[in-house]
Enzyme design. Structure first.
Site, PDB file in Angstrom:
ATOM      1  N   GLU A   1       0.952  -1.183   0.018  1.00 17.30           N
ATOM      2  CA  GLU A   1      -0.015   0.024  -0.031  1.00 17.30           C
ATOM      3  C   GLU A   1       0.846   1.120   0.084  1.00 17.30           C
ATOM      4  O   GLU A   1       1.542   1.670   0.963  1.00 17.30           O
ATOM      5  CB  GLU A   1      -0.832  -0.069   1.145  1.00 17.30           C
TER       6      GLU A   1
ATOM      7  N   CYS B   1      -1.832   9.444   2.476  1.00 20.54           N
ATOM      8  CA  CYS B   1      -1.336   8.602   0.952  1.00 20.54           C
ATOM      9  C   CYS B   1      -2.754   9.103   0.143  1.00 20.54           C
ATOM     10  O   CYS B   1      -2.420   9.244  -1.219  1.00 20.54           O
ATOM     11  CB  CYS B   1      -1.331   7.338   0.847  1.00 20.54           C
TER      12      CYS B   1
END
Length: 486
Positions: free
Chosen positions: A254, A288
């Site tokens: 991720e 993110c």
């Protein structure tokens, strides 16, 4: 100050709290005021090995444990968090400079993921598949991979540790967790303490607080680690993927993002402004999924820009302990310096600062920039800080092209009065996730979470956890007698 920082400043290996034996200490600082929270002697390669060996020993019995019994551990862990919520919130604020709002957001999601782990323990199912051979029965079992290595980041360390640790354990695996050096307690020891209190058998979850300067790739390369779940930058993720691939072990990555929030000409401008400000400035932009880029149709650019800048000016910068604070400190001085330098570089490249935030220690005030040249590298990189780039476009086709002009493909959003138009737009974007008439920052326990391109490999959440942390095993049974050609 929470006792967590004195009581949990140790390694947690094979069910025991013990100091590391490395030659130096990781110093845990409060990023807002510089207060020393803890000093932790780092783990060595030998302790990493101890942790993996302990996880492998404990995992065999754990995998054989009734799934309903495993489930009870996660129910207890959830109760522990609920009982300690105020203390954990204080720890999040102190160790990573999260605001009160951010701490509440992180805790809420962590509890939701634990609730999902309760159900996940019962999710693996086998199958019986027909065979073309008479008398043969094909059984397909879904079994734990064995031991999972988890590496968590500094921005949402409590949530993102639990997000991989809890499902991996629920599905019958052992786990070794390496938290980020800037968040060793909230992202590491605290998670271990919660599961210890919840009755998780010793050895199943181990926490090693260390640094690659000490252990190199030992955490990744250990032969007992069958899956590495990594959340962090694409640069490090690329290395993790390379090491794992060379050893034929699975990696779930991720990674970073460069998400765009798009405002079409028929959008509700006030609502789009609210969504864009939250999507860019939540947790100081250290997310993110944050909207690095805000793309606005030229026909509504003037109205949107005025309202966006006006709202950003109202965001209070300062002490994260103050409930009114929206923008607290960045995690460390190197991050603060990098963000400040990016703003100056953008201005030097020709951008106009509609709002130019000032930097004091790790506090970086919000900036809003427009007019950045289309070929600027800054528009194609992840910027982990409170800086928004406003970009105008003419028509939907150009918007799609601009959004996709990025090496990343994590999240994004589009605002329009026509929902199906928004869905059509979303389908054209090269991302793992995209949202219509909402922000770019979302995570839910049962929806596949992950990115395309440089934003990662694999998915987490819900049934995708089965793909991440279990494997399939075919066992055939011949009830009659096979015929052999010789």
């Amino acid at each position: 100050m929470s006792s967590y920082f004195t009581d949990l400043a140790q390694q947690y290996i094979d069910g025991e709290w013990r100091p590391g034996t490395g030659s130096w200490d990781i110093i845990d600082f409060n990023p807002y005021d510089g207060e020393k929270l803890a000093s932790i002697t780092i783990a060595t390669v030998d302790e990493v090995d101890d942790a993996y060996q302990a996880a492998a020993r404990a995992q065999k019995q754990w995998a054989a444990t009734n799934a309903y019994a495993r489930r009870a551990v996660f129910e207890k862990a959830l109760r522990v968090i609920e009982e300690r919520e105020a203390e954990i919130s204080d720890a999040i604020v102190a160790e990573l400079g999260g605001t009160r709002l951010k701490a509440a957001f992180e805790l809420h999601l962590a509890k939701e993921f634990l609730r999902e782990a309760v159900h996940l323990a019962l999710r693996p199912e086998g199958r019986i598949i027909p065979s073309p051979i008479d008398g043969k029965e094909n059984r397909v079992y879904r079994v734990p991979v064995g031991v999972v290595g988890v590496i968590s980041p500094f921005n949402f360390p409590f949530l993102l540790s639990i997000k991989s640790v809890a499902p991996a354990l629920a599905l019958g695996n052992g786990v070794v967790l390496k938290p980020h050096q800037n968040t060793p307690i909230v992202g590491g020891s605290l998670v271990a303490k919660i599961f210890e209190e919840a009755g998780l058998p010793g050895g199943l979850l181990n926490v090693v607080i260390t640094d690659i300067a000490e252990i190199g790739d030992a955490f990744l390369e250990h032969p007992l680690a069958k899956v590495i779940s990594f959340t962090g930058s694409d640069k490090v993720g690329r290395h993790v993927a390379t090491v794992c691939a060379s050893q034929f072990k699975r990696s779930v990555l991720e990674l970073g993002g460069n998400s765009a929030l798009v405002v079409l000409e028929d959008a509700d401008i006030d609502y789009a402004v609210d969504a864009a400000v939250f999507s860019r400035y939540v947790h100081q932009g250290q997310v993110c999924m944050a909207a690095n880029r805000v793309l606005v149709d030229r026909s509504v650019e003037e109205e949107f820009t005025a309202k966006f800048v006006a709202k950003v000016k109202t965001l209070k910068v300062g002490d994260p302990r103050d409930p009114e604070t929206v923008i607290g400190p960045l995690i460390n001085s190197s991050q603060a310096d990098a963000v400040s330098a990016a703003v100056e570089q953008a201005i030097a490249d020709g951008a106009t600062a509609l709002l130019h935030g000032t930097t004091t220690d790790n506090l970086v005030g919000p900036s809003v920039l427009t007019g950045l040249p289309a070929d600027s590298a800054l528009l194609r990189q992840e910027l982990f800080g409170p800086v928004a780039f406003l970009i105008s476009f003419d028509g939907e086709e150009e918007a799609v092209r601009l959004v996709n002009d990025s090496p990343y493909g994590l999240s994004g959003a589009v605002h329009t009065a026509d929902i199906e138009r928004g869905v059509h737009f979303a389908k054209q974007i090269e991302t793992g996730m995209f949202h219509v008439n909402d922000g770019t920052v979302h995570d839910e326990p049962i929806v596949p979470f992950g990115g395309e391109k440089s934003s990662g490999i694999g998915r987490l959440n819900g049934d995708t956890m089965l793909d991440a942390f279990t494997t399939l095993k075919w066992i055939s049974v011949q009830h009659g007698r096979s015929g052999f050609p010789f």
